[in-house]
Design a protein around this motif. Structure first.
Motif, short mmCIF file in Angstrom:
data_model
loop_
_atom_site.label_atom_id
_atom_site.label_comp_id
_atom_site.label_asym_id
_atom_site.label_seq_id
_atom_site.Cartn_x
_atom_site.Cartn_y
_atom_site.Cartn_z
N MET A 1 0.72 -1.07 0.06
CA MET A 1 0.08 -0.16 0.06
C MET A 1 0.85 1.25 -0.02
SD MET A 1 -3.05 1.06 2.94
CE MET A 1 -1.97 1.11 4.42
N THR A 2 0.47 2.50 -0.64
CA THR A 2 1.16 3.41 -0.54
C THR A 2 0.49 4.55 0.33
OG1 THR A 2 -0.07 4.74 -2.30
CG2 THR A 2 1.82 3.30 -3.28
N LEU A 3 1.48 5.40 0.43
CA LEU A 3 0.83 6.61 1.41
C LEU A 3 -0.33 7.31 0.77
CD1 LEU A 3 1.53 8.29 3.90
CD2 LEU A 3 2.79 9.70 2.55
N LYS A 4 -0.61 7.52 -0.57
CA LYS A 4 -1.74 7.90 -1.20
C LYS A 4 -3.20 6.96 -0.84
CE LYS A 4 -3.63 9.31 -5.69
NZ LYS A 4 -3.66 8.92 -6.79
N ILE A 40 -1.65 11.00 8.93
CA ILE A 40 -2.19 11.37 7.66
C ILE A 40 -3.30 12.48 8.40
CG2 ILE A 40 -3.50 11.50 5.55
CD1 ILE A 40 -2.24 8.51 5.70
N ARG A 41 -3.23 13.76 8.21
CA ARG A 41 -3.93 14.66 8.76
C ARG A 41 -5.18 14.89 7.97
NH1 ARG A 41 -2.29 19.69 9.64
NH2 ARG A 41 -0.36 19.32 8.04
N LYS A 42 -5.13 15.37 6.81
CA LYS A 42 -5.99 15.69 5.79
C LYS A 42 -5.63 15.40 4.25
CE LYS A 42 -7.73 20.31 4.52
NZ LYS A 42 -7.67 21.71 4.95
N VAL A 43 -6.51 15.36 3.36
CA VAL A 43 -6.40 14.97 2.02
C VAL A 43 -7.36 16.12 1.36
CG1 VAL A 43 -6.55 13.57 0.08
CG2 VAL A 43 -5.55 12.48 2.29
N ALA A 44 -6.89 16.88 0.22
CA ALA A 44 -7.53 17.65 -0.35
C ALA A 44 -8.54 17.06 -1.04
CB ALA A 44 -6.77 18.69 -1.30
N ASP A 48 -4.75 16.33 -3.95
CA ASP A 48 -3.50 17.02 -3.99
C ASP A 48 -3.57 18.32 -3.21
OD1 ASP A 48 -0.68 17.26 -4.61
OD2 ASP A 48 -1.18 17.59 -6.86
N PRO A 49 -3.06 18.68 -2.19
CA PRO A 49 -1.88 17.96 -1.67
C PRO A 49 -2.45 16.89 -0.33
CG PRO A 49 -1.96 20.09 -0.63
CD PRO A 49 -3.15 20.00 -1.76
N ILE A 50 -1.64 16.18 0.10
CA ILE A 50 -1.95 15.42 1.53
C ILE A 50 -1.23 16.00 2.49
CG2 ILE A 50 -1.49 13.10 2.28
CD1 ILE A 50 -1.67 12.05 -0.73
N GLU A 51 -1.90 16.37 3.78
CA GLU A 51 -1.30 16.87 4.60
C GLU A 51 -0.85 15.75 5.73
OE1 GLU A 51 -3.18 20.37 6.07
OE2 GLU A 51 -3.63 21.10 3.95
N VAL A 52 0.36 15.74 6.14
CA VAL A 52 0.80 14.57 7.31
C VAL A 52 1.83 15.23 8.27
CG1 VAL A 52 0.88 12.83 5.30
CG2 VAL A 52 2.76 14.17 5.87
N THR A 53 1.70 14.56 9.18
CA THR A 53 2.73 14.82 10.36
C THR A 53 3.86 13.86 10.64
OG1 THR A 53 0.78 16.06 11.53
CG2 THR A 53 2.95 15.39 12.84
N VAL A 54 5.05 14.13 10.21
CA VAL A 54 6.15 13.66 10.39
C VAL A 54 7.19 13.92 11.35
CG1 VAL A 54 8.10 12.47 8.98
CG2 VAL A 54 5.75 12.87 7.88
N GLY A 56 6.82 15.12 14.24
CA GLY A 56 6.30 16.37 15.06
C GLY A 56 6.42 17.57 14.06
N TYR A 57 6.57 17.59 12.64
CA TYR A 57 6.40 18.55 11.90
C TYR A 57 5.32 17.98 10.76
CZ TYR A 57 11.11 19.75 13.35
OH TYR A 57 12.49 20.17 13.68
N GLU A 58 4.44 19.35 10.39
CA GLU A 58 3.29 19.25 9.65
C GLU A 58 4.06 19.73 8.10
OE1 GLU A 58 0.38 21.83 11.04
OE2 GLU A 58 0.13 20.54 13.03
N LEU A 59 3.68 18.68 7.40
CA LEU A 59 4.24 18.66 5.84
C LEU A 59 3.01 18.47 5.09
CD1 LEU A 59 7.00 16.42 6.29
CD2 LEU A 59 7.13 18.96 6.40
N SER A 60 3.10 18.94 3.61
CA SER A 60 2.28 18.90 2.64
C SER A 60 3.09 17.89 1.48
CB SER A 60 1.75 20.21 1.97
OG SER A 60 0.71 20.82 3.00
N LEU A 61 2.43 17.07 1.19
CA LEU A 61 2.93 15.96 0.01
C LEU A 61 2.18 16.08 -1.27
CD1 LEU A 61 3.90 13.13 2.06
CD2 LEU A 61 5.42 14.68 1.30
#
Length: 72
Positions: A1-4, A40-44, A48-54, A56-61
């Motif tokens: 399975m992928t992160l998406k 995984i916090r939120k998906v648009a 696109d984008p996928i908002e994640v926490t890694v 302790g940092y919040e990132l958009s992929l």
């Protein structure tokens, strides 16, 4: 399975990065490496984008990058 493919609100563990070259380096520079837990916090609406926490940092992929991150 992928992160998406992972669902919103789930915590997954990275098993493999399938990107190559600069793409893989960019993902690793974000702190996403094998064994790291990602929340995984939120998906648009269009995925696109996928908002994640890694780490302790919040990132958009971008969804193209999320497809290169295999998780369990």
């Amino acid at each position: 399975m992928t992160l998406k493919e992972a669902g919103v609100g789930s915590t997954v563990t990275v098993t493999k990065l399938t990107g190559v070259g600069a793409v893989k380096r960019r993902i690793m520079d974000m702190g996403i490496t094998k064994g790291v837990e990602i929340y995984i916090r939120k998906v648009a609406p269009l995925g696109d984008p996928i908002e994640v926490t890694v780490r302790g940092y919040e990132l958009s992929l971008r969804k193209e990058d999320a497809e290169m991150i295999e998780v369990k």
